[in-house]
Design an enzyme around this catalytic site. Structure first.
Site, PDB file in Angstrom:
ATOM      1  N   ASN A 115     -41.205  53.611  23.592  1.00 51.84           N
ATOM      2  CA  ASN A 115     -40.606  54.900  23.227  1.00 51.84           C
ATOM      3  C   ASN A 115     -40.984  55.364  21.824  1.00 51.84           C
ATOM      4  O   ASN A 115     -41.071  56.555  21.561  1.00 51.84           O
ATOM      5  CB  ASN A 115     -39.082  54.807  23.331  1.00 51.84           C
ATOM      6  N   ASP A 158     -40.692  58.748  17.652  1.00 48.33           N
ATOM      7  CA  ASP A 158     -40.890  58.758  19.115  1.00 48.33           C
ATOM      8  C   ASP A 158     -42.312  59.184  19.445  1.00 48.33           C
ATOM      9  O   ASP A 158     -42.849  60.097  18.817  1.00 48.33           O
ATOM     10  CB  ASP A 158     -39.912  59.733  19.775  1.00 48.33           C
ATOM     11  N   ASP A 176     -38.082  48.828  26.813  1.00 44.22           N
ATOM     12  CA  ASP A 176     -37.019  49.266  25.910  1.00 44.22           C
ATOM     13  C   ASP A 176     -36.784  50.774  26.014  1.00 44.22           C
ATOM     14  O   ASP A 176     -37.734  51.556  26.129  1.00 44.22           O
ATOM     15  CB  ASP A 176     -37.432  48.906  24.472  1.00 44.22           C
ATOM     16  N   GLU A 194     -34.547  49.234  30.446  1.00 41.83           N
ATOM     17  CA  GLU A 194     -33.251  49.500  29.821  1.00 41.83           C
ATOM     18  C   GLU A 194     -32.987  51.000  29.864  1.00 41.83           C
ATOM     19  O   GLU A 194     -33.484  51.744  29.035  1.00 41.83           O
ATOM     20  CB  GLU A 194     -33.244  49.010  28.360  1.00 41.83           C
TER      21      GLU A 194
END
Ligand code: CA
Length: 536
Positions: free
Chosen positions: A137, A205, A235, A271
């Site tokens: 990410n 990001d 993640d 996640e």
């Protein structure tokens, strides 16, 4: 308490005789632990989540490292785990290392690439699948991609427009011109440009709209698969495009198809820290598993079942929740593998949810670990470690020894506040037969002995369940087993499992918090307070 302990010792005194006569008794009742285990080599595993920094130190600097993990593989294997998830191991500035500076190296605090290769080979030898955290990410703001992109933007003249042709890294991140006036956007130097950093300014990001960026990440995935990892823990997938589940699913489809083409038996777990209705949707990506937040944490189903009162937190509600999760995720993927966990590195440790009541801390183990899917245990949970408040406290040194300077002990994150452990250290719990550790180990053994526990399709036995009894069947490859849970804090319970309705069943194994026996006679199962039995 003393009485319960004595009773338990008596059972152990009887164990020798039982072992000798095990052949004639069959594999049931008190001798269930002696049964042979053949662990199936698939992705329904029991995983151990390790924060390397705080796990085990091998070179005396009190920072955990990969050689430290290697030195504890016997412990991990002996506890029954057959999967390891390492939190990030790549070079980073922070202690937690979720801000990656180089995707193709090992952080020097943790060791060398040779150490990693050795760990991967050792795991492989032992049938332990090793997965690593893959943080897609965002990168570190010190990652060369970001550093170059920023210096490029700073070098632009007032009326020059940025272009990926001049600086390819410009499109790797989410830059905008003009202040978006949002607390997740940060200024690039003193320019008019701003970048997105969902977590903090140090973790910009990335932009998955960039094919060049995706190409970089494909090389990263190839690199680690070649190093011997069996997959990745992905993640923060919900922040790929924050608030846009459909776009995140598309990114994950790309990750999944890329990894599976390279290594068909790889395991991927994402996640997506969301409610069930949303994280279920992520299964449409083809990713094997997403963490089961429904059951986890201080207000999840496991905690509610043991520590909250009322009908919505009953044993029956627990059984309903097992089916609810299964049905929700299968709606999006028929062969979805749930990823139950109780706590992780972002949550306070579970012993605190139970007010350090040892009986409840133990009983939480089967409520999590006997779930269908791939079950995850955060290091230290198997000994009931403490840790709450700021994140650093949740990532405290693995409590191997009561002596903080003993070999292997780590110092923990710099800003950690001292955490007082309420239960004995691992060294002592391993020796004590009635420890939290022993209960975790038995729970994992029971799971490993009965492949239907992890792989089975769950159905409720509505006629059997009540406020204190959860009762489910699990069916896998034509075989059905039954799990009965007595979740009454105080009462022994009897459950009738008549031969007419369920066939001839035997006790395949059981767990009992106080050490009392689970018995079955003429179809009536007697379960002590806080016990679980597997019938087959
Ligand atoms: Ca070290």
């Amino acid at each position: 308490m003393g009485k319960a302990k004595r009773k338990f010792r008596n059972i152990f005194a009887g164990l020798l005789i039982l072992v000798i006569t095990a052949g004639s008794l069959g594999a049931c009742g008190r001798d269930w632990r002696g049964k042979e285990v053949t662990v199936i080599d698939d992705n329904y595993r029991t995983w151990y989540e390790i924060f390397v920094y705080s796990f085990c130190d091998s070179d005396g600097d009190q920072v955990g490292d990969l050689q430290g993990v290697i030195s504890k593989l016997d412990y991990i294997e002996d506890t029954g785990f057959n999967g390891i998830w390492l939190m990030p191991v790549m070079p980073a500035s922070s202690y937690h290392k979720y801000d990656v500076k180089d995707y193709l190296e090992i952080d020097p605090e943790y060791g060398t690439m040779a150490d990693f290769e050795e760990l991967a080979a050792e795991c492989n030898k032992r049938g332990i699948k090793l997965i690593i955290d893959l943080v897609l990410n965002h990168t570190s703001s010190e990652h060369p991609w970001f550093v170059e992109a920023c210096s490029y933007l700073e070098s632009l003249g007032a009326d020059e427009e940025p272009s990926a042709e001049d600086c390819p890294y410009y499109e790797y991140y989410n830059f905008v011109k003009g202040n978006p006036n949002s607390d997740v956007w940060y200024q690039v130097g003193s320019t008019d440009y701003y970048y997105e950093g969902m977590f903090w300014s140090g973790m910009p990001d990335v932009n998955f709209g960039s094919q060049a960026l995706r190409g970089e990440f494909e090389a990263v995935m190839d690199f680690w698969l070649e190093k011997g990892v069996g997959g990745f823990r992905l993640d923060a997938v919900k922040e790929f495009y924050s608030g846009a589940t459909g776009k995140n699913v598309e990114v994950l489809e790309w990750v999944n198809s890329y990894v599976k083409a390279a290594k068909p038996d790889a395991y991927l777990v994402g996640e997506a820290w969301e409610g069930l209705g949303t994280y279920a949707q992520y299964y449409a990506s083809g990713i094997d598993s997403f963490f089961d937040f429904e059951f986890a944490g201080p207000t999840g189903v496991v905690t509610r079942t043991l520590a909250f009162s009322g009908e919505n937190n009953s044993a029956q509600a627990y059984a309903k929740a097992l089916c609810r999760v299964q049905n929700a995720i299968r709606e999006y993927r028929e062969d979805a593998i749930d990823a139950p966990f109780f706590v992780n590195h972002d949550m306070a440790r579970a012993a605190g949810y139970m007010q350090y009541d040892e009986r409840k801390v133990k009983m939480a183990a089967p409520l999590n670990i006997l779930m269908s899917g791939s079950a995850f245990v955060y290091y230290g949970e198997e000994i009931g470690m403490s840790g709450s408040g700021k994140d650093e406290n949740k990532r405290a040194p693995m409590y191997w020894s009561a002596d903080a300077s003993a070999e292997g002990m780590t110092k923990g994150p710099l800003d950690m506040e001292p955490q007082e452990n309420m239960f004995a250290c691992a060294q002592e719990q391993i020796k004590a037969k009635d420890s939290i550790y022993g209960f975790y180990k038995d729970t994992i053994l029971l799971r490993n002995q009965n492949p239907e526990i992890a792989r089975g399709t769950v159905a409720r036995l509505e006629e059997v369940e009540d406020q204190d009894i959860a009762a489910v069947s699990k069916t896998y490859e034509g075989k059905t087993i039954y799990l009965l849970y007595n979740i009454s804090e105080t009462d022994e319970k009897q459950v009738t499992m008549s031969a007419e309705q369920y066939g001839e069943l035997e006790i395949a194994g059981y767990l009992s918090v106080d050490g009392g026996e689970v018995t079955m006679k003429d179809g009536v199962v007697t379960l002590p307070s806080y016990s679980v039995v597997v019938l087959r």
